[in-house]
Motif scaffolding. Structure first.
Motif, short mmCIF file in Angstrom:
data_model
loop_
_atom_site.label_atom_id
_atom_site.label_comp_id
_atom_site.label_asym_id
_atom_site.label_seq_id
_atom_site.Cartn_x
_atom_site.Cartn_y
_atom_site.Cartn_z
N PHE A 81 0.85 -1.20 0.00
CA PHE A 81 0.00 0.00 0.00
C PHE A 81 0.88 1.25 0.00
O PHE A 81 0.62 2.21 -0.70
N TYR A 82 1.95 1.20 0.84
CA TYR A 82 2.87 2.34 0.87
C TYR A 82 3.46 2.58 -0.50
O TYR A 82 3.54 3.70 -0.99
N ARG A 83 3.87 1.50 -1.13
CA ARG A 83 4.58 1.62 -2.40
C ARG A 83 3.68 2.17 -3.51
O ARG A 83 4.15 2.59 -4.55
N THR A 127 4.34 1.67 14.12
CA THR A 127 4.94 0.95 12.99
C THR A 127 4.53 1.62 11.69
O THR A 127 5.36 1.90 10.81
N MET A 128 3.23 1.92 11.59
CA MET A 128 2.73 2.51 10.34
C MET A 128 3.21 3.94 10.17
O MET A 128 3.52 4.38 9.05
N ALA A 129 3.31 4.68 11.28
CA ALA A 129 3.80 6.07 11.21
C ALA A 129 5.26 6.07 10.75
O ALA A 129 5.64 6.82 9.85
N ALA A 130 6.08 5.20 11.38
CA ALA A 130 7.51 5.16 11.01
C ALA A 130 7.66 4.71 9.55
O ALA A 130 8.53 5.22 8.83
N MET A 131 6.81 3.78 9.11
CA MET A 131 6.89 3.33 7.71
C MET A 131 6.60 4.48 6.75
O MET A 131 7.20 4.59 5.68
N SER A 132 5.67 5.38 7.16
CA SER A 132 5.35 6.49 6.25
C SER A 132 6.56 7.42 6.12
O SER A 132 6.80 8.01 5.06
N TYR A 133 7.34 7.53 7.19
CA TYR A 133 8.56 8.35 7.12
C TYR A 133 9.63 7.64 6.29
O TYR A 133 10.26 8.25 5.40
N LYS A 134 9.85 6.37 6.58
CA LYS A 134 10.90 5.62 5.87
C LYS A 134 10.63 5.64 4.37
O LYS A 134 11.55 5.76 3.56
N TYR A 135 9.37 5.52 4.00
CA TYR A 135 9.02 5.50 2.57
C TYR A 135 9.40 6.85 1.93
O TYR A 135 10.00 6.89 0.86
N SER A 136 9.09 7.94 2.66
CA SER A 136 9.38 9.27 2.08
C SER A 136 10.89 9.50 2.02
O SER A 136 11.37 10.24 1.17
N ALA A 137 11.64 8.86 2.93
CA ALA A 137 13.10 9.04 2.93
C ALA A 137 13.79 8.07 1.98
O ALA A 137 15.01 8.12 1.80
N GLY A 138 13.04 7.15 1.39
CA GLY A 138 13.63 6.18 0.47
C GLY A 138 14.45 5.13 1.19
O GLY A 138 15.34 4.49 0.61
N GLN A 139 14.16 4.93 2.49
CA GLN A 139 14.92 3.93 3.27
C GLN A 139 14.08 2.67 3.49
O GLN A 139 12.84 2.75 3.47
N PRO A 140 14.74 1.53 3.74
CA PRO A 140 13.94 0.32 4.01
C PRO A 140 13.11 0.46 5.28
O PRO A 140 13.52 1.15 6.21
N PHE A 141 11.96 -0.20 5.27
CA PHE A 141 11.13 -0.21 6.49
C PHE A 141 11.87 -0.99 7.58
O PHE A 141 12.53 -1.98 7.29
N MET A 142 11.74 -0.53 8.82
CA MET A 142 12.37 -1.25 9.93
C MET A 142 11.28 -2.00 10.70
O MET A 142 10.23 -1.43 11.00
N TYR A 143 11.54 -3.25 11.05
CA TYR A 143 10.58 -4.00 11.86
C TYR A 143 10.59 -3.49 13.29
O TYR A 143 11.62 -3.00 13.77
N PRO A 144 9.46 -3.62 13.99
CA PRO A 144 9.44 -3.20 15.40
C PRO A 144 10.34 -4.10 16.26
O PRO A 144 10.59 -5.25 15.89
N ARG A 195 6.38 9.04 -3.89
CA ARG A 195 7.40 9.06 -2.84
C ARG A 195 7.32 10.34 -2.02
O ARG A 195 7.63 10.36 -0.83
N ASP A 196 6.90 11.44 -2.69
CA ASP A 196 6.86 12.71 -1.97
C ASP A 196 5.47 13.00 -1.39
O ASP A 196 5.17 14.13 -1.03
N ALA A 197 4.62 11.97 -1.30
CA ALA A 197 3.28 12.17 -0.71
C ALA A 197 3.44 12.63 0.74
O ALA A 197 4.35 12.18 1.45
N HIS A 198 2.53 13.50 1.18
CA HIS A 198 2.58 13.91 2.59
C HIS A 198 2.30 12.69 3.46
O HIS A 198 1.36 11.93 3.18
N SER A 221 7.14 17.40 8.31
CA SER A 221 5.98 16.76 7.68
C SER A 221 5.44 15.60 8.52
O SER A 221 4.33 15.12 8.27
N MET A 222 6.21 15.15 9.51
CA MET A 222 5.76 14.04 10.37
C MET A 222 5.05 14.52 11.64
O MET A 222 4.53 13.70 12.40
N PHE A 223 5.03 15.83 11.88
CA PHE A 223 4.50 16.32 13.17
C PHE A 223 3.04 15.88 13.40
O PHE A 223 2.67 15.45 14.48
N THR A 224 2.22 16.03 12.36
CA THR A 224 0.80 15.71 12.57
C THR A 224 0.60 14.19 12.67
O THR A 224 -0.33 13.73 13.34
#
Ligand code: CMC
Length: 390
Positions: A84-86, A134-151, A90-93, A341-344
């Protein structure tokens, strides 16, 4: 028509009964289950506050251990969710991404979910509190182009969130305890706020019997606006735009100009007309974190000067406008390394137990579908006009 009260903006309407949170806006009091927010921020922690919101009482040691372990056991999201993230630009808020992916959880938990079963409802609550970081951090990782990290379930709730945000498969992230404590406190300060716009949205959506994950997605959408949770991002943008102390007078003039739509973001509240108790704790936390981390942030000085000017200006004093929870939170989040962009998204994460506690409360007793009426101001009845006569 005489049968309905006309109350745009719900200035004078109670839409439900609730035992969860009490606010006295004139006295600046905020209580969860009767406990003052200042005491919860200082002496409790986020998961304990979540338990309080869901159950109405603080947990004893065994109850807390059980609750924490249940939450930490649900931190992973279904592997398919990453697709879903993918699907997003990439620059989606990140808030746009969160509206989508949290709603998408309903696709994973729907057919076997019976909202009339209290145990099913409780599991949905636990899952949401567990998976939001987990989902919040994934939204950041996706925007940064980095791999998702498991909890990592061996870490505390806030620590685990920071790990998923900042660690990479190549490098661990050593969580500074001061930073973890500040993050946890920010979550506590956002945990619930009775019938605000997003919580009312969750209740309204829930009143149709909708899937709880979809209800929370509706709450996230309502939170995003700059008049509500989007204000924390808007405060930093405002401080950036002002630039430095020499521009403050001009800025205040624009805010006071009736022909200019500029607002002092992070100021004013529908309910608090004296002070926002969350803002006081936030400001103190901001001082502590910046001092402990040895950070000198000119934006903090700018914010403090802006606050001082506003608190002594007749425009703000006469309208009872005071700093709210969003005024100082961004400066702490920035010091922690969270992008604006992650504050909210952080607000949404923190508010999740409040949203779900209200959804649970609504479902624990008979309720009616929320169905406001309107004052119709359109044309009176008339006959259809064929195309060649228009
Ligand atoms: N800057 C300048 N003027 C303001 C502000 C502000 N931040 N807030 C309210 N006013 C003025 C408003 O223009 C009105 O003036 P007048 O009487 O001359 O028309 C008067 O104060 C009353 O305001 P209102 O808009 O009727 O108040 P409201 O209860 O409908 O709105 C609010 C509350 C929070 C939406 C509003 O104060 C605001 O937009 N603040 C800035 C955004 C913000 O910081 N939001 C976060 C709220 S706290 C966290 C949360 O719950 O999400």
């Amino acid at each position: 028509n005489g049968y309905f009260t006309y109350d745009p903006g719900f200035m004078a309407t109670s839409a439900c009964e609730s035992k969860i949170t009490f606010i006295d806006g004139d006295k600046g009091i905020l209580l969860h289950g009767g406990y003052p927010i200042e005491q919860l921020a200082e002496k409790s922690d986020y998961l304990e506050t979540c338990y309080l919101l869901l159950n109405g009482e603080l947990p004893n040691a065994a109850q807390k251990e059980d609750f924490v372990s249940r939450v930490m056991n649900h931190t992973m999201v279904h592997e398919q969710l990453q697709f879903f993230y993918r699907g997003f630009r990439r620059d989606a808020h990140p808030m746009a991404v969160m509206c989508g992916v949290v709603g998408a959880l309903s696709a994973f938990y729907h057919d076997n979910l019976d909202i009339n079963d209290p145990e099913h409802r409780r599991i949905a609550a636990i899952r949401l509190i567990a998976k939001m970081p987990t989902m919040a951090a994934m939204s950041y990782k996706y925007s940064a182009g980095q791999p998702f990290m498991y909890p990592r379930n061996d870490l505390g709730y806030a620590e685990n969130f920071l790990h998923m945000m900042f660690a990479t498969p190549c490098a661990d992230y050593k969580v500074n305890p001061i930073v973890a404590r500040a993050m946890d406190r920010i979550f506590v300060l956002h945990a619930d706020h009775e019938q605000n716009a997003s919580t009312s949205t969750v209740r309204l959506t829930g009143s149709t019997g909708a899937n709880p994950y979809a209800c929370i997605a509706a709450g996230i959408a309502a939170l995003w606006g700059p008049s509500h949770g989007g204000a924390n991002e808007a405060v930093l943008k405002m401080l950036d735009e002002i630039g430095d102390v020499s521009k403050l007078d001009d800025f205040i003039k624009r805010v006071k100009d009736k022909n200019d739509s500029t607002k002092l973001m992070g100021f004013g509240h529908r309910v608090y007309k004296n002070f926002d108790p969350r803002a006081k704790v936030m400001k103190q936390t901001c001082d502590e974190v910046l001092t402990a981390l040895g950070i000198h942030d000119p934006q903090l000085e700018l914010a403090m000067k802006l606050e001082e000017i506003a608190l002594n200006d007749e425009y703000f004093v006469s309208r009872k406008l005071y700093p709210n929870v969003d005024f100082y939170s961004g400066i702490i989040l920035k010091a922690i390394g969270i992008p604006t962009s992650m504050f909210t998204v952080i607000f949404a994460l923190g508010r999740t137990p409040g949203w779900i506690a209200h959804w649970l409360e609504m479902h624990s007793a008979p309720y009616k579908i929320s169905r406001p009426r309107q004052l119709y101001t359109g044309p009176v009845q008339r006959d259809f006009v064929p195309m060649d006569k228009r």
